[in-house]
Design a protein around this motif. Structure first.
Motif, mmCIF file in Angstrom:
data_model
loop_
_atom_site.group_PDB
_atom_site.id
_atom_site.type_symbol
_atom_site.label_atom_id
_atom_site.label_comp_id
_atom_site.label_asym_id
_atom_site.label_seq_id
_atom_site.Cartn_x
_atom_site.Cartn_y
_atom_site.Cartn_z
ATOM 1 N N ALA A 194 0.819 -1.206 0.000
ATOM 2 C CA ALA A 194 0.000 0.000 0.000
ATOM 3 C C ALA A 194 0.858 1.263 0.000
ATOM 4 O O ALA A 194 0.573 2.224 -0.715
ATOM 5 N N GLY A 195 1.917 1.267 0.819
ATOM 6 C CA GLY A 195 2.785 2.440 0.870
ATOM 7 C C GLY A 195 3.450 2.723 -0.464
ATOM 8 O O GLY A 195 3.681 3.883 -0.823
ATOM 9 N N SER A 196 3.762 1.670 -1.230
ATOM 10 C CA SER A 196 4.394 1.882 -2.536
ATOM 11 C C SER A 196 3.413 2.487 -3.523
ATOM 12 O O SER A 196 3.803 3.270 -4.396
ATOM 13 N N TYR A 197 2.127 2.149 -3.401
ATOM 14 C CA TYR A 197 1.131 2.749 -4.292
ATOM 15 C C TYR A 197 1.011 4.247 -4.008
ATOM 16 O O TYR A 197 0.926 5.065 -4.932
ATOM 17 N N ALA A 198 1.010 4.602 -2.711
ATOM 18 C CA ALA A 198 0.946 6.014 -2.344
ATOM 19 C C ALA A 198 2.207 6.757 -2.795
ATOM 20 O O ALA A 198 2.139 7.871 -3.323
ATOM 21 N N THR A 199 3.372 6.128 -2.591
ATOM 22 C CA THR A 199 4.634 6.750 -3.000
ATOM 23 C C THR A 199 4.698 6.930 -4.509
ATOM 24 O O THR A 199 5.156 7.969 -5.012
ATOM 25 N N ALA A 200 4.243 5.932 -5.261
ATOM 26 C CA ALA A 200 4.254 6.033 -6.720
ATOM 27 C C ALA A 200 3.352 7.165 -7.191
ATOM 28 O O ALA A 200 3.714 7.930 -8.096
ATOM 29 N N ALA A 201 2.169 7.294 -6.586
ATOM 30 C CA ALA A 201 1.259 8.370 -6.969
ATOM 31 C C ALA A 201 1.902 9.734 -6.726
ATOM 32 O O ALA A 201 1.833 10.638 -7.574
ATOM 33 N N LEU A 202 2.533 9.884 -5.554
ATOM 34 C CA LEU A 202 3.221 11.136 -5.249
ATOM 35 C C LEU A 202 4.271 11.471 -6.300
ATOM 36 O O LEU A 202 4.362 12.611 -6.781
ATOM 37 N N ASN A 203 5.064 10.480 -6.671
ATOM 38 C CA ASN A 203 6.230 10.758 -7.496
ATOM 39 C C ASN A 203 5.946 10.744 -8.986
ATOM 40 O O ASN A 203 6.713 11.338 -9.757
ATOM 41 N N VAL A 204 4.862 10.113 -9.412
ATOM 42 C CA VAL A 204 4.426 10.313 -10.800
ATOM 43 C C VAL A 204 4.102 11.788 -10.986
ATOM 44 O O VAL A 204 4.490 12.412 -11.985
ATOM 45 N N GLY A 205 3.427 12.367 -10.003
ATOM 46 C CA GLY A 205 3.141 13.790 -10.073
ATOM 47 C C GLY A 205 4.392 14.645 -10.005
ATOM 48 O O GLY A 205 4.544 15.609 -10.755
ATOM 49 N N ALA A 206 5.318 14.276 -9.101
ATOM 50 C CA ALA A 206 6.549 15.056 -8.952
ATOM 51 C C ALA A 206 7.407 15.016 -10.215
ATOM 52 O O ALA A 206 8.142 15.966 -10.505
#
Length: 392
Positions: A328-340
């Motif tokens: 779950a944490g990797s999904y949240a991290t990926a969403a953050l960094n796709v945007g970044a």
């Protein structure tokens, strides 16, 4: 909030400083290593791409490790990458260290998010993430300006050494403060990876990930070019640039902290209020950025609104990913960094339009408008119960 959360936030502060610090160091790095500034700029892209790819890869690699072991390994890898970067005289080696540091950062953040959620009752996940993401906002307030000052007084390598040293107390904090238990809660074995990846077929999870990516893209699109807007469009002296960046960071910290208290109980309200206000704020900034007196207040407000909305959406990712305790944490991290990663690229393209120097601001407005349009038909998906079906 338990003390281990703040120890995790210290590590996130060090990693956030590393992620953003190159903005003020690229000219010196280019001169020292004998490459064009444009080539040195690839270091930022390498870090962003490493973060996006690294979140799921590192989370999958470490999913069966005890959380404390995984966090310490990623911190050690991150520290080593910065020591190697500080010592090298070759651009190719420095590029490789940025990729490695990004992978370590992504892995750490993915595990830290699930660890933060596991340290608190299920209905306080949003507040726990607010503390964790507060480390990132503090990096924009103190870490990045401090790194730029250290680079100016000494050289860019000193900033790399400083980030490496910050990892030492963070590692000691993890060692002393994070339980040495198994990866999954209560000693239960982690679900099969295929089952956890199957959560990505959930429409609600995909929706909140997409919304988080769009809002974060808007945030970092303008943040990347904030110094140019301040000195070019607003006509401020270069000495004002650190102040403007700090104001954005202060707003970010205020926003993520305030929203953290509401994102568990009233996420729909947070999104319904901050989303339209964020859009109005970007439009206001686009219309009034040429007025130096208006810029500081708007920068603070946009930092607060961006992180209030973005932090709430990332908390929703963890709730929607219930049933994927190690991923779950990797999904949240990926969403953050796709945007970044995508936001600065979109903003850079907007510089070549008729909007010129204000192109990034209007691009941010368009990205938030797109997020609101995507979210509008699904109000219940963002206003779900605060208690997830499973602990992550």
């Amino acid at each position: 909030m338990p003390l281990p959360l703040y120890l995790l936030a210290l590590a996130v502060f060090a990693m956030g400083t590393s992620e953003f610090m190159l903005a003020g160091l690229l000219p010196d790095i280019a001169t020292d290593l004998g490459v064009p500034v444009a080539t040195a700029g690839l270091l930022t892209s390498a870090f962003a791409v490493g973060m996006v790819a690294g979140a799921p890869l590192m989370a999958a690699l470490s999913r069966t490790w005890p959380r404390r072991t995984a966090l310490l390994c990623f911190l050690g890898l991150f520290l080593g990458a910065h020591v190697a970067g500080a010592l090298t005289g070759a651009f190719a080696v420095l590029f490789a260290t940025r990729v490695v540091a990004a992978l370590a950062n992504a892995g750490f953040l993915a595990v830290a998010m699930t660890t933060a959620a596991a340290l608190v009752p299920p209905d306080r996940t949003g507040r726990a993430l607010a503390v964790l993401l507060g480390g990132t906002t503090l990096a924009t307030i103190a870490g990045v300006p401090g790194g730029a000052l250290l680079g100016a007084l000494l050289d860019w390598r000193a900033t790399f050494w400083a980030v490496a040293l910050l990892c030492v107390p963070a590692a000691l904090g993890v060692l002393r403060g994070i339980p040495a238990g198994p990866a999954a809660d209560r000693g239960a074995p982690a679900p099969a990876l295929r089952r956890e990846l199957a959560r990505l077929r959930s429409p609600r999870l995909l929706l909140v990930m997409a919304l988080g990516a769009l809002v974060n893209a808007a945030t970092f699109g303008t943040f990347t070019f904030l110094a140019t807007i301040a000195t070019g469009t607003a006509g401020l002296d270069e000495l004002w640039v650190p102040a403007v960046l700090v104001l954005f960071g202060l707003g970010s910290f205020a926003g993520v902290t305030a929203a953290g208290r509401l994102s568990d109980r009233r996420p729909g309200l947070v999104v319904a209020v901050t989303g339209p206000l964020l859009l109005v704020g970007w439009i206001a900034l686009g219309l009034s950025a040429a007025h130096p007196a208006a810029l500081p207040a708007l920068v603070f407000a946009q930092g607060a609104l961006s992180f209030a909305l973005g932090g709430t959406l990332i908390a929703r990712v963890l709730y929607a990913a219930a049933g994927a305790p190690t991923m779950a944490g990797s999904y949240a991290t990926a969403a953050l960094n796709v945007g970044a990663a995508a936001g600065p690229a979109v903003a850079a393209a907007a510089l070549g339009t008729a909007a010129a120097g204000l192109g990034p601001v209007w691009a941010s407005a368009a990205l938030v408008a797109a997020a609101l349009l995507v979210a509008a038909p699904f109000p219940r998906a963002l206003a779900g119960a605060a208690r997830p079906a499973e602990r992550v």
